[in-house]
Each structure stands twice: as structure tokens, then as C-alpha cells.
Design a protein around this motif. Structure first.
Motif, PDB file in Angstrom:
ATOM      1  N   TYR A   1     -15.164 -31.818  -6.306  1.00  0.00           N
ATOM      2  CA  TYR A   1     -13.809 -32.107  -5.802  1.00  0.00           C
ATOM      3  C   TYR A   1     -13.683 -31.689  -4.337  1.00  0.00           C
ATOM      4  O   TYR A   1     -13.232 -32.448  -3.483  1.00  0.00           O
ATOM      5  CB  TYR A   1     -12.781 -31.380  -6.664  1.00  0.00           C
TER       6      TYR A   1
ATOM      7  N   ARG B   1      -0.651 -34.783  -5.720  1.00  0.00           N
ATOM      8  CA  ARG B   1      -1.910 -34.787  -6.435  1.00  0.00           C
ATOM      9  C   ARG B   1      -2.701 -33.505  -6.154  1.00  0.00           C
ATOM     10  O   ARG B   1      -3.259 -32.893  -7.062  1.00  0.00           O
ATOM     11  CB  ARG B   1      -2.742 -35.998  -6.006  1.00  0.00           C
ATOM     12  N   HIS B   2      -2.785 -33.094  -4.882  1.00  0.00           N
ATOM     13  CA  HIS B   2      -3.706 -32.025  -4.484  1.00  0.00           C
ATOM     14  C   HIS B   2      -3.046 -30.660  -4.317  1.00  0.00           C
ATOM     15  O   HIS B   2      -3.739 -29.663  -4.107  1.00  0.00           O
ATOM     16  CB  HIS B   2      -4.408 -32.411  -3.176  1.00  0.00           C
TER      17      HIS B   2
ATOM     18  N   ILE C   1     -13.202 -33.982  -0.705  1.00  0.00           N
ATOM     19  CA  ILE C   1     -12.131 -33.911   0.298  1.00  0.00           C
ATOM     20  C   ILE C   1     -12.641 -33.250   1.580  1.00  0.00           C
ATOM     21  O   ILE C   1     -11.864 -32.949   2.479  1.00  0.00           O
ATOM     22  CB  ILE C   1     -10.860 -33.194  -0.236  1.00  0.00           C
TER      23      ILE C   1
ATOM     24  N   ASN D   1       4.271 -29.496   4.367  1.00  0.00           N
ATOM     25  CA  ASN D   1       3.868 -30.862   4.690  1.00  0.00           C
ATOM     26  C   ASN D   1       3.855 -31.156   6.182  1.00  0.00           C
ATOM     27  O   ASN D   1       3.246 -32.126   6.618  1.00  0.00           O
ATOM     28  CB  ASN D   1       4.803 -31.861   3.997  1.00  0.00           C
TER      29      ASN D   1
ATOM     30  N   GLN E   1      -3.608 -27.763 -10.456  1.00  0.00           N
ATOM     31  CA  GLN E   1      -3.190 -29.076  -9.954  1.00  0.00           C
ATOM     32  C   GLN E   1      -2.190 -29.762 -10.885  1.00  0.00           C
ATOM     33  O   GLN E   1      -1.341 -30.511 -10.448  1.00  0.00           O
ATOM     34  CB  GLN E   1      -4.430 -29.969  -9.841  1.00  0.00           C
TER      35      GLN E   1
ATOM     36  N   ALA F   1      -5.941 -28.013  -3.007  1.00  0.00           N
ATOM     37  CA  ALA F   1      -6.506 -28.271  -1.674  1.00  0.00           C
ATOM     38  C   ALA F   1      -6.011 -27.229  -0.681  1.00  0.00           C
ATOM     39  O   ALA F   1      -4.866 -26.792  -0.759  1.00  0.00           O
ATOM     40  CB  ALA F   1      -6.122 -29.666  -1.202  1.00  0.00           C
TER      41      ALA F   1
ATOM     42  N   LYS G   1      -9.319 -35.171   5.627  1.00  0.00           N
ATOM     43  CA  LYS G   1      -8.219 -36.094   5.916  1.00  0.00           C
ATOM     44  C   LYS G   1      -6.947 -35.597   5.232  1.00  0.00           C
ATOM     45  O   LYS G   1      -7.003 -34.701   4.389  1.00  0.00           O
ATOM     46  CB  LYS G   1      -8.569 -37.511   5.456  1.00  0.00           C
ATOM     47  N   ASP G   2      -5.826 -36.201   5.607  1.00  0.00           N
ATOM     48  CA  ASP G   2      -4.558 -35.845   4.970  1.00  0.00           C
ATOM     49  C   ASP G   2      -4.620 -36.200   3.486  1.00  0.00           C
ATOM     50  O   ASP G   2      -5.157 -37.233   3.110  1.00  0.00           O
ATOM     51  CB  ASP G   2      -3.412 -36.627   5.621  1.00  0.00           C
ATOM     52  N   LEU G   3      -4.053 -35.330   2.657  1.00  0.00           N
ATOM     53  CA  LEU G   3      -4.075 -35.548   1.205  1.00  0.00           C
ATOM     54  C   LEU G   3      -2.648 -35.605   0.660  1.00  0.00           C
ATOM     55  O   LEU G   3      -1.731 -35.051   1.250  1.00  0.00           O
ATOM     56  CB  LEU G   3      -4.810 -34.386   0.522  1.00  0.00           C
ATOM     57  N   HIS G   4      -2.486 -36.239  -0.496  1.00  0.00           N
ATOM     58  CA  HIS G   4      -1.186 -36.278  -1.165  1.00  0.00           C
ATOM     59  C   HIS G   4      -0.892 -34.895  -1.747  1.00  0.00           C
ATOM     60  O   HIS G   4      -1.693 -34.358  -2.517  1.00  0.00           O
ATOM     61  CB  HIS G   4      -1.229 -37.333  -2.275  1.00  0.00           C
ATOM     62  N   SER G   5       0.255 -34.339  -1.360  1.00  0.00           N
ATOM     63  CA  SER G   5       0.531 -32.955  -1.777  1.00  0.00           C
ATOM     64  C   SER G   5       0.927 -32.878  -3.247  1.00  0.00           C
ATOM     65  O   SER G   5       0.933 -31.807  -3.827  1.00  0.00           O
ATOM     66  CB  SER G   5       1.621 -32.350  -0.901  1.00  0.00           C
TER      67      SER G   5
ATOM     68  N   ALA H   1       1.355 -35.120  -8.982  1.00  0.00           N
ATOM     69  CA  ALA H   1       2.420 -35.849  -8.315  1.00  0.00           C
ATOM     70  C   ALA H   1       3.514 -36.181  -9.304  1.00  0.00           C
ATOM     71  O   ALA H   1       3.265 -36.402 -10.483  1.00  0.00           O
ATOM     72  CB  ALA H   1       1.870 -37.128  -7.715  1.00  0.00           C
TER      73      ALA H   1
ATOM     74  N   ALA I   1      -9.097 -29.978   4.590  1.00  0.00           N
ATOM     75  CA  ALA I   1      -9.782 -31.190   4.148  1.00  0.00           C
ATOM     76  C   ALA I   1     -10.075 -32.087   5.345  1.00  0.00           C
ATOM     77  O   ALA I   1      -9.527 -31.908   6.425  1.00  0.00           O
ATOM     78  CB  ALA I   1      -8.921 -31.930   3.138  1.00  0.00           C
TER      79      ALA I   1
ATOM     80  N   ILE J   1     -14.608 -30.382   2.062  1.00  0.00           N
ATOM     81  CA  ILE J   1     -14.629 -28.922   2.195  1.00  0.00           C
ATOM     82  C   ILE J   1     -15.904 -28.362   1.575  1.00  0.00           C
ATOM     83  O   ILE J   1     -16.186 -28.585   0.391  1.00  0.00           O
ATOM     84  CB  ILE J   1     -13.372 -28.311   1.550  1.00  0.00           C
TER      85      ILE J   1
ATOM     86  N   VAL K   1       2.527 -34.734   1.992  1.00  0.00           N
ATOM     87  CA  VAL K   1       1.164 -34.743   2.486  1.00  0.00           C
ATOM     88  C   VAL K   1       0.697 -33.309   2.697  1.00  0.00           C
ATOM     89  O   VAL K   1       1.503 -32.430   3.016  1.00  0.00           O
ATOM     90  CB  VAL K   1       1.142 -35.539   3.824  1.00  0.00           C
ATOM     91  N   ILE K   2      -0.580 -33.061   2.440  1.00  0.00           N
ATOM     92  CA  ILE K   2      -1.204 -31.825   2.910  1.00  0.00           C
ATOM     93  C   ILE K   2      -2.035 -32.226   4.120  1.00  0.00           C
ATOM     94  O   ILE K   2      -2.998 -32.977   3.986  1.00  0.00           O
ATOM     95  CB  ILE K   2      -2.108 -31.191   1.837  1.00  0.00           C
ATOM     96  N   PRO K   3      -1.639 -31.781   5.314  1.00  0.00           N
ATOM     97  CA  PRO K   3      -2.342 -32.264   6.501  1.00  0.00           C
ATOM     98  C   PRO K   3      -3.773 -31.725   6.564  1.00  0.00           C
ATOM     99  O   PRO K   3      -4.067 -30.660   6.020  1.00  0.00           O
ATOM    100  CB  PRO K   3      -1.502 -31.732   7.658  1.00  0.00           C
TER     101      PRO K   3
END
Ligand SMILES: [Zn+2]
Ligand SMILES: [Zn+2]
Lengths: 454, 454
Positions: free
Chosen positions: B271, A215-216, B275, B301, B292, A220, A209-213, B398, A207, B277, A315-317
């Protein structure tokens, strides 16, 4: 007073010189240390002048300057070009040093400092020996040229172009490298071959940017997972490189070195114990040395991506990257090796990711010395006299990129005559240089110059 | 003056409160921020007292304190326990923030600051609403208790024990969480299920110190390579976890949520475009949401090992490590999941390496709300009135670990009523909270308390 007596008598001053030199943080790979590069090259130029070298200068290279000086005694005498480098490896991880890397400290007849062993101590030796000849005999037994680069630890990106640019200045009969290292502390050795080297950094991006792991997660693309799978695809179960085209051009190992490996009676279990590993992955000593000396490698030097702090961050980097260096054997071309790896990884990149490559310098080919070179025999005799045992001829896993460059550009052979030992942690915390090697090295170089001039 | 009019009239002061609160760096995962934890808990306690809460205190938890306060109106009215947290995610990477994370900044009707959306803005709303009731009507329509923990972003290691310890104090009829997030900015939603969470750091060690990769390459064990192979062994080609025992206890997905997924008409391509992609790894929107919301995950992470600076360092690092978090679905036990992963990795560890595990807190189980809970219907009605559209019932990838803890310890149901939106970058740089959500949230909480009390 003989040269050797003079050197003994002035050992304390020599040690002070080395301490002052090793106190300068001349890290070439990190722009934050540019000041240290400047100071170390200036220190060296001034020390050469004080020793009696002529035409001392800092040569423009396009990168960090090289330091040059010469003492031309007599056109009838052979001309020796001494090679070394004044730059050093980065000192991190800093917290693992018992004393600060740039505060040279004596412990147990060793000098601890970043660069003490690689290559500040070994390079200072021929400078001190030349000075001793001038102070005692008024002249040198050979014509001496000294070339000290400032980018060896960065892969010598401007070195070959510098050789080309100053080809006439560097004209000589033989190159003697003060860089390199003896194989073992308990057995003298002469390096007659070394592997080449090439570096590549690989970055995998998912992605933007970094994403919330939380949520995504599960949907992702995770670049750590993709990078890990790519890394795992590079070696087979036996640890050998599986990249198509990687081995192109390789030749069967030199039988003389295979014979030396047999003679070394290398103890694999002891090797692993030494580096802190109880369970030996390779049990046969000969096979181990073949892997270390004569086979190409692809090693991972650093990996990073995502959260690096303490505890957890969900986070998903966006990206993750790995630093790779390969050791090359005779016949492998650095550019072709890089290309093969890039093709291999690109072909295996999963959907949803992009990949980027950054190769750090042009790399260097493997190198081997003519086994019948007279200078090699002279050097071996001297080591035998001083260390009580005829040296083994060894190959080194580590590259000294200059080996092949001198023969290619100047058409001159190079031998390695360094008094560093490969256990001196020169690319790790707590690098040290043995004072006994410093003393022996001065005697040995005094004899080497004398006999090369005879 | 009505409560809603009062809140409108005092919006600027409310925003000032939020700015002051979000300026406090209350990162719970990093001991360097212990001062921020202290300040934020104190700020909150003082603000509760000023709003008119009674028995305000900072509760001992064994870790960072929790903040508690209550307004008990009438034993005949229902008692609502509001949950939130005052701690925030680490702010790094700092260089990616347009304005500093702890200098709250207004841009485009949004407040940018670490913690503005998670959970400082959403938690401040019920405090302001309670104050507005006291100022206008002199009393609250319910008995209100507020419990704000300081370790949510650290995995709430002491939360369940705290619930147990103060069980009588927290006695209530319903828990309403001000933490959580709306699924999408363009569509109101109610979270009725969330995945659990568990964290694990894995460190693979080869030699006892960093080694020179030239000398040792090909013979010394490289922990980056070993770690990469272990990482690559955790997922199959379809991206699902392959660890034996990982899925133990999982139940088939709730058909009501599957129906909501169908109703959401989720656009997978959009989606992935969002992000950053271009090439969608999963093309079907329904499958993506199932992944998800309803499937367990194992995500990486952070990864680190060896040289992290610029350029090249020819080192084989002693160790490399990866941070893992897993999202759990109904039926999975956090400890059993950790055990399964540890067994999987230990069994696959190659010769020459050791492996160490560090699990960060006990983790949390997945959580689901009773679909017939009256409070859920009330909350949905209010969102429908204020946002013009009946909310979707969604599951969240989450976790909000408190969900299952409240039902387990207090035997009370919990609903989520947070006005954060999941696009507000709350675990990434440039976290923000929409001022429109801040306004709507206050109206919504005012109505919620009124109707729960009726
Ligand atoms: Zn060197
Ligand atoms: Zn939160």
C-alpha cells in the motif's frame, strides 16, 4: 539661490520624478517582473545622468544589474559612497491596496505606491540634492559615489561579490545608506545596529501524489500535520527558539543600546493596540524592545499545502511547505543557523515523510556601528536641528545586509541616513512615503554633504 | 435482441454520451463554475427524456438543482430509487493533468476526465440500461426512479431537506447508489459501511494587517506559528485524535467487517509503495485497514497563510488558516464533533490571537447496511458471475453521505452498486474511468434490475 531654497523651489518636479520612478514594478523576487527591473535600472541611470553624475553605468552583478554613478569634485575632499536599492517587495495581496501599487497616488500628504518608502523615495533624495548643488554652487562639497542594487529585497545574493569585483570603483571614506528606516514617526532616531537575516524554505512530502482523504485518511501520511508538528517544535513556550546550535556565538546585548531602550519608555500595550491586538502577549515595554532589537528570531512568513480554493476538497496533499526567515544578532553565522535548523527538523521528521530545504541567498550577519564615529555625531546633529529633538540611538529588528558587507569588503564604516519611517507599510499593502519626510530628507542630506566635506 | 446484446452493440454511442457529459465542468464547490452546474443538470435532464424517462425535471433544492426522472412500469413491481450526482471535484492542480480535465481523452482503454469515475460514468450506466430495456423489451422489470444531486462534492448541504420536501415522489422499496467505488481493481467488493464526514475551516488571526518580520519579529504574534501548534495538538504520537469529546458515542467495530479485514490479507508495505512511500508508518495490514475503514479521522486538506510566491517575503501575516475534514464512525454526531474541535482549539489559543471557524455544510453520519438484506445478496451474486470471484464485503473510508439520509428520511435501505474503482484518482489530477468497468457495469445493472423485479 541656496541649495535648500533650490530644493524647495523644485519640489513639485522632484515629486513627479518619484511618481515616475515608483510607477515601475521592479519586484526582484519574482521573475515575472524582470521587465520592471530593467526599466527601473534604466530610469535611474538616465536620471543620474540628467542630474550631472559621471560614468553612469549598469553594472553586471551575475543577477539584476546595479546602477552606479559618481561626481568627483576634488581628490582633497572626502569620498562618500551612497547605498540604496531600486528593487521593491512583491505587491501582493493586491486586493488589499486602496489604489493600485504601481499607480502612485497622493493622499493626506503621503505618496502611496509599492517602493515609495523602501527605497525609491529615500534614494532619490541624495540624487536630487547632488543635482541641486551642481545647479546652484556648480560643485559638490564632497566626492559622491552612488551604488544602487537591484536585489536587496531578494537577500542581496550577488551584493558582496559585486563589492569585491568593483572594489576600486567603490573606494571611499564613508558609506551612507539611503536605505533603512527611522524607528518612529514621532521621534527622530539613528540606527546604530541591525539584526542579520537568513531565509529557508522547508518542504515536507508524504505520498507521491494527492490522495483522497476519505479513502486514505488515517493511513496515509499527512504532510500538513507533519509540517505543523515540526513548526511547533522550533519555539519554546516563551516564544524563544529551541533549536540546538541556533544561538551559537551570540554575545550579550550592548549596554548602550539597553540604556537607549530604557530611555525610549516603550509602551507595549500601545504597540499591540497599534497593530490591532487587544491582548498584549508581552506586557513589559523594555522586554519587548529587547526581543525586537537584540534577540534572534525565527519567523514563519508563509505556509502552503493542499487545497487553497473556497469550500472543501477532501484531499491529503502530497506536500506542504513553510517559508522561514531568521533575524540574527552579533556573533551568529547565517550558514551555521541554517545548518542548525536543518539538523533540528531532519532529526524530528516522522516515518513516511521526506524533507527538502531551499535557502534563498547566503543571508547576512548582524551589524553595529562604532558609537564614536564622527559621521554618526554629524548626522545626529542635523536630525536634531531639523526635527527639534536629539535622535535616539536604536537597533533595528530588520536587517540592512549591506551594513556588514561594506565593512568586511571595503573596510569602511557605514551610517544609515534614511527618511523612510518604519510605519510606512513597506512590506505590506498600501506602502506610502510621507511628503514631509521627502522635504526634510532633502534639507538633511544637503547639510550632511556640506558638513562631511568640511 | 437481448438487453445485454443491445448494450454491447451501442457501446460507442454510450461512450460518446459519457464524453459529452464529462466535458461539462460541473464543479459544485466553486461559484466560478455555476455555468457548468447549469449545463450538466440540463444535459442530464435531456438525456433522461431521450432514454424514455417520464416526469423529468430539475428540482429546486435551495442550492444547485437535483435532476429527477422515473419509469413506472407496474404498481405490482418493486420500486428502485437510483442515486447519483452530476457535480464533480475541483480540477486543480491543473498543471498536473496530462490532458485537460474537461477534455475527455481515451488512453489505454480508460477515459480521462474530471468526473468520469465520480460519478458521471457510473451514473450514466443505469440510464443506458433503462433505455436498453425500453428499446428491446418495451418495459422495465422494476419501477425505476432516478435522483441525481448537484452538491455531493460540496457535502450535500441541501440533500436531506430535499428528501424531506419530495418524500412522496421518492417513495421506493430500495435505494441503489450509483455513487461510491469498488475497493480494488483486482478484487470485486461490496461496500456495506462507510464513514461519515464533516468539514471545518479554522482561521487564526494575529495583527490586523501583515507586518514586516524584521521590524516586528519576536514581538508580534505570528499566526502561522499559533496555527501550527494548534494543528499539532489535535493528534497524539500514535496518530489518533486527542480531542476531548471527539470519540463520544463511537461503538466497537462490527466483528463481520473485522473478519472481512482478516480475509483481505492486506499488504501494508505494498500500500505504501503504491502511494510512493518507502518507509511504512504502519506495518501491519490489518491495523492499517482498521484505521482506514473503522476509525474516525481528522485530516488536514489545505493550509495557507502569508507569502505564497517564489523566493522570500519578510512578512508576518495577519492570519493563517487550515481546512479540516473528519471521517466519522457509527455513533459520532457531526455537530458534536465540530463543537469538540472548536472547544479544543479555542481553549489552546495563545494570547494575542483570535480564532474563527467556518463549517462547510452539516456533514453526514456514518452508515452501515443490514448484512441480511436480500438485495445485497443479489448484487453480490451478480458481481460474482461477472467478475469470477465472490465480492468481499468492505467498509469504505470515504463517505457517501446519502447512505444514512435515505434510511433516516425515507426509511428505506440503500446498497452501493458503483463501477468506479477507488484507484481512479477521482479527487486528484488525471481522474479516469475504466472502459471495462463501463461495459461490466452495464451488464451488471441489467441483471440487477431483472432480479430485483423477479
Ligand atoms: Zn529597503
Ligand atoms: Zn461521488
Amino acid at each position: 539661490m541656496s541649495v535648500e531654497t533650490y530644493l524647495e523651489a523644485h519640489f513639485d518636479a522632484a515629486l513627479d520624478d518619484l511618481k515616475a520612478y515608483a510607477a515601475i514594478p521592479s519586484v526582484s523576487t519574482d521573475p515575472a517582473f524582470i521587465d520592471g527591473i530593467d526599466k527601473a535600472s534604466l530610469f535611474l541611470a538616465e536620471r543620474l545622468t540628467r542630474a550631472g553624475f559621471d560614468n553612469v553605468e549598469r553594472l553586471e552583478t551575475g543577477g539584476h544589474p546595479a546602477v552606479y554613478g559618481e561626481i568627483l569634485s576634488d581628490p582633497a575632499l572626502p569620498t562618500i559612497l551612497v547605498y540604496g536599492h531600486y528593487d521593491v517587495q512583491p505587491p501582493d495581496p493586491l486586493e488589499k491596496w486602496l489604489t493600485p501599487p504601481f499607480e502612485p497616488t497622493l493622499r493626506d500628504d503621503r505618496l502611496y505606491a509599492r517602493g515609495a518608502s523602501d527605497d525609491k523615495g529615500p534614494l532619490l533624495i541624495p540624487v536630487l540634492v547632488a543635482e541641486a548643488y551642481l545647479k546652484t554652487e556648480g560643485r559638490l562639497p564632497v566626492n559622491l559615489k552612488l551604488l544602487v542594487e537591484g536585489e536587496e529585497e531578494s537577500g542581496s545574493p550577488h551584493f558582496e561579490a559585486t563589492l569585491e569585483a568593483y572594489r576600486a570603483k567603490f573606494d571611499c571614506d564613508l558609506v551612507v545608506s539611503a536605505d533603512g528606516a527611522m524607528w518612529r514617526a514621532d521621534r527622530p532616531s539613528m540606527t546604530v545596529a541591525s539584526r542579520g537575516n537568513v531565509a529557508l524554505e522547508v518542504t515536507v512530502t508524504g505520498a507521491s501524489k494527492d490522495l483522497h482523504s476519505g479513502r486514505h485518511g488515517g493511513s496515509a501520511p499527512n504532510p500538513i500535520a507533519a509540517l505543523a508538528a515540526l513548526i511547533a517544535s522550533l519555539h519554546g513556550p516563551d516564544g524563544r527558539v529551541t533549536v540546538d546550535g541556533f544561538h551559537d556565538g551570540t554575545l550579550p546585548p550592548d549596554p548602550k543600546i539597553l540604556a537607549a531602550i530604557g530611555a525610549a519608555r516603550f509602551d507595549a500595550a500601545a504597540y499591540y493596540r497599534d497593530i490591532g491586538i487587544a491582548d498584549a502577549p508581552i506586557v513589559d515595554g523594555d522586554s519587548l524592545l529587547v526581543r525586537q532589537w537584540l534577540e534572534p528570531t525565527l519567523e514563519f512568513n508563509g505556509i502552503s499545502g493542499g487545497y487553497q480554493g473556497r469550500g472543501t476538497k477532501t484531499v491529503i496533499p502530497a506536500s506542504a511547505s513553510v517559508k522561514i526567515t531568521c533575524r540574527l544578532v552579533a556573533g551568529q553565522k547565517p550558514r551555521a543557523v541554517i545548518d542548525a535548523i536543518e539538523r533540528h527538523l531532519t532529526a524530528r521528521l516522522p516515518t513516511g515523510f521526506s524533507i527538502a530545504f531551499d535557502s534563498d541567498g547566503p543571508g547576512s550577519e548582524a551589524f553595529a556601528i562604532d558609537p564614536d564615529l564622527p559621521a554618526l555625531g554629524i548626522a545626529e546633529d542635523i536630525l536634531g536641528e531639523l526635527l527639534g529633538e536629539k535622535p535616539l540611538r536604536v537597533a533595528m529588528g530588520a536587517t540592512v545586509p549591506i551594513g556588514s558587507a561594506f565593512s568586511r569588503v571595503l573596510g569602511r564604516p557605514a551610517i544609515f541616513f534614511s527618511f523612510a519611517t518604519s510605519d510606512e507599510d513597506y512590506h505590506a499593502p498600501n506602502e506610502f512615503f510621507r511628503l514631509s519626510s521627502f522635504r526634510t530628507g532633502m534639507k538633511a542630506w544637503a547639510r550632511l554633504l556640506k558638513r562631511l566635506g568640511a
